[in-house]
Design a protein around this motif. Structure first.
Motif, PDB file in Angstrom:
ATOM      1  N   LEU A   1      -6.216  -1.604  -1.560  1.00  0.00           N
ATOM      2  CA  LEU A   1      -5.473  -2.804  -1.179  1.00  0.00           C
ATOM      3  C   LEU A   1      -4.587  -3.308  -2.312  1.00  0.00           C
TER       4      LEU A   1
ATOM      5  N   LEU B   1      -1.576  -0.958  -2.367  1.00  0.00           N
ATOM      6  CA  LEU B   1      -0.664  -1.247  -1.255  1.00  0.00           C
ATOM      7  C   LEU B   1       0.040  -2.589  -1.456  1.00  0.00           C
TER       8      LEU B   1
ATOM      9  N   SER C   1      -0.786   0.537   5.703  1.00  0.00           N
ATOM     10  CA  SER C   1      -1.874  -0.448   5.715  1.00  0.00           C
ATOM     11  C   SER C   1      -2.673  -0.358   7.007  1.00  0.00           C
TER      12      SER C   1
END
Length: 163
Positions: free
Chosen positions: A33, A36, A55
């Motif tokens: 995360l 990203l 995602s």
């Protein structure tokens, strides 16, 4: 001598594996995360669309891994008849005796690879990957203290709690 009758349910087995896997899952998810997120804010619109798509695929893959892990654990538990049995453990200064509905055996302390105590379990490793999972819920407080002392006196490599 300490004797305890234990029985591990699938819920016990699942909770044990979730608690042991959680740090890896959290760290892995956080790293992905973070990667990203950093890329999302440092890119142009076309790349942002790609990252949105990535995602979504990450979430789908994560959910797939969780579901796959659940069924893998369920299969591992139900395919091992011995782990489902009521097992009586008898601990002495020299040996550990195990007796289930379809088996019985014993081993000496000096053949134990290591012992790890958690909040809910005594994990007695026969090797790096094979262990006896002994639930602490089946012991009295005095038995837990006595077992810790027995383990300390056996000179087995052990990580024990202090409480």
């Amino acid at each position: 001598m300490i004797t305890a009758k234990t029985h591990i349910t699938f819920k016990d087995f699942l909770n044990f594996n979730i608690k042991n896997s959680m740090p890896r899952i959290i760290i892995f998810s956080f790293i992905i995360l973070l990667f990203l997120g950093l890329n999302f804010y440092n890119t142009e619109n076309d790349t942002q669309n790609i990252l949105k798509s990535a995602s979504i695929w990450f979430v789908v893959a994560f959910i797939f891994i969780i579901i796959r892990s659940y069924f893998r654990l369920k299969n591992a538990f139900y395919s091992n008849k011995k782990i489902q049995e009521e097992i009586t453990y008898t601990f002495t200064d020299e040996k550990v005796f195990t007796k289930g509905e379809t088996f019985d055996g014993d081993f000496t302390w000096n053949t134990v690879y290591k012992i790890k105590e958690t909040k809910d379990w005594f994990l007695i490793y026969q090797s790096k990957t094979t262990m006896n999972m002994v639930p602490k819920k089946d012991f009295s407080h005095s038995q837990i203290s006595e077992l810790r002392n027995m383990i300390k006196n056996s000179n087995v490599k052990a990580k024990l709690l202090n409480n």
